[in-house]
Design an enzyme around this catalytic site. Sequence first.
Site, short mmCIF file in Angstrom:
data_model
loop_
_atom_site.label_atom_id
_atom_site.label_comp_id
_atom_site.label_asym_id
_atom_site.label_seq_id
_atom_site.Cartn_x
_atom_site.Cartn_y
_atom_site.Cartn_z
N ASN A 185 0.86 -1.19 0.00
CA ASN A 185 0.00 0.00 0.00
C ASN A 185 0.90 1.24 0.00
O ASN A 185 2.10 1.14 0.28
CB ASN A 185 -0.94 -0.04 1.22
CG ASN A 185 -0.15 -0.07 2.51
OD1 ASN A 185 0.52 0.90 2.86
ND2 ASN A 185 -0.19 -1.19 3.22
N ASP A 210 -3.75 -6.35 4.24
CA ASP A 210 -4.76 -7.24 4.84
C ASP A 210 -4.61 -8.68 4.39
O ASP A 210 -5.02 -9.60 5.09
CB ASP A 210 -6.16 -6.73 4.49
CG ASP A 210 -6.44 -5.40 5.16
OD1 ASP A 210 -6.23 -5.32 6.38
OD2 ASP A 210 -6.85 -4.45 4.47
N PRO A 258 -2.49 -12.02 9.90
CA PRO A 258 -3.00 -11.87 11.27
C PRO A 258 -3.29 -10.40 11.59
O PRO A 258 -2.58 -9.52 11.11
CB PRO A 258 -1.86 -12.39 12.15
CG PRO A 258 -0.70 -12.61 11.28
CD PRO A 258 -1.13 -12.54 9.85
N1 CTP Z 1 -4.11 -3.53 11.71
C1 CTP Z 1 -3.34 -4.55 12.25
N2 CTP Z 1 -3.19 -5.74 11.61
C2 CTP Z 1 -3.81 -5.95 10.44
C3 CTP Z 1 -4.60 -4.94 9.86
C4 CTP Z 1 -4.73 -3.74 10.53
O1 CTP Z 1 -2.78 -4.35 13.32
N3 CTP Z 1 -3.65 -7.09 9.83
C5 CTP Z 1 -4.27 -2.27 12.45
C6 CTP Z 1 -3.81 -1.04 11.71
O2 CTP Z 1 -2.46 -0.70 12.05
C7 CTP Z 1 -4.77 0.03 12.22
C8 CTP Z 1 -6.03 -0.74 12.43
O3 CTP Z 1 -5.65 -2.08 12.64
O4 CTP Z 1 -4.36 0.56 13.46
C9 CTP Z 1 -6.92 -0.68 11.22
O5 CTP Z 1 -7.95 -1.58 11.38
P1 CTP Z 1 -8.49 -2.50 10.17
O6 CTP Z 1 -9.71 -3.14 10.67
O7 CTP Z 1 -7.50 -3.39 9.63
O8 CTP Z 1 -8.73 -1.44 9.11
P2 CTP Z 1 -8.96 -1.74 7.63
O9 CTP Z 1 -7.91 -2.56 7.02
O10 CTP Z 1 -9.18 -0.39 7.02
O11 CTP Z 1 -10.26 -2.62 7.78
P3 CTP Z 1 -11.53 -2.68 6.85
O12 CTP Z 1 -11.01 -2.77 5.46
O13 CTP Z 1 -12.21 -3.87 7.35
O14 CTP Z 1 -12.29 -1.40 7.12
#
Ligand code: CTP
Length: 400
Positions: free
Chosen positions: A212, A282, A308
């Site tokens: 990203n 993700d 994770p």
């Molecule tokens: N985060 C994490 N581990 C992941 C993904 C995200 O620790 N695998 C953390 C990011 O650092 C941030 C927060 O979780 O602090 C973001 O939440 P997340 O639910 O992952 O956000 P999005 O990826 O934007 O989720 P969604 O697409 O479901 O809205």
Amino acid sequence: MNGRKILIGISGGIAAYKVCEVVSTLAKAGTQVRVILTDAAQEFITPLSLATLSRHPAYTDRDFWQPTHSRPLHIELGEWAEILVIAPLTANTLAKLAGGLADNLLTNTVLASRCPILLAPAMNTDMWEQLAVQRNWQQVLTDERFCGIQPSSGILACDRVGAGRMAEPSEILAHIESLLHTGGKRDLKGKRVLISAGGTREHLDPVRFIGNPSSGKMGIALAVAALHRGAAVTLVHTMDEALLPRGVVRAIAVVSAEEMREAMLSCFPEADVTVMAAAVADVRPRDSVSEKLPKRSLPSSLALEVVPDILAELGSLKQAGQKLIGFAAQTGDIVKPALEKLERKKLDAIAANPIDKIGAGFNSDTNQAILINSHGKQVEVLPCSKLEMAHRLYDFVLGE
Ligand code: CTP
């Protein structure tokens, strides 16, 4: 910084030329800047240069001894300044500060003011390492009013390579911005702050990855703000080492979400405050190889698996007294999904960023957010620098 009042004191060292950039940047940002030059400083740069850059006459000892003002100049300037910056700070001026001496406009203004004072020493390595100079440096730093920026190491004007180089203008400017926000308070002193920064990469082979566009700037700003508030900072990051701020206790470079997870899990038990600012990919390719795949061997579709959730795992391990903060990069309605994440990941606070707004997305120098805590309190932070956002987040979390 618009409209704020910064007084810059320049003592006599070759690094004085670098302070011109600090003055110029502040003036362009709408800050009111006044400058005092010592006699020795004028051997290196002229009052005219500083007057032109600051858009105001620069002061020298001539104005002190032959005043044109009704009130003594050092009293006027001391009362006027919100922050006093002395850069470069020479061994001589440092010694005067340590001893409480006042024999010129600059040192009299120090004693006639109560604002925080930022000190940026610059001198030859042997001078800097002298016992007397180090003793004076430690002595001034016992006074909470003084905030010191350690000189860095590098090639000095005397052709020596060593400590004594004045901090870069960008570092001095960041300190000024922090001091304007905090007024010099160090409310994270004695606290350990753990921050993740940057974007993870999930490699398919050594040259291809899922990633990203995160620049890591928000994570760096969180580290800088925590350092300026007195914290011991550990940074788990995906960035080039050259971008990291000086002064972090530990910097752990990682690439993938799994590496970031391991680093965060190992540091988390010691941390008082943890901020997950990293943009974690993700998903990752289910299969990856260590040799570069030739084009013809690239799969036509990629099988993916979810990585994770580091923040959720930290939330499940959190102990009483530990604070855990996350970010939620959102488009559209930013509050509802952020609230869901706050609860599901057992966070103390979350910063919901509207990444579809100008100046709030990836790689931007500014940010905006709605800060939400676990008691349901919400605070909107309008567009501001990432350093200001970092301070607003610490204010929000520490003020609970
Ligand atoms: N985060 C994490 N581990 C992941 C993904 C995200 O620790 N695998 C953390 C990011 O650092 C941030 C927060 O979780 O602090 C973001 O939440 P997340 O639910 O992952 O956000 P999005 O990826 O934007 O989720 P969604 O697409 O479901 O809205």
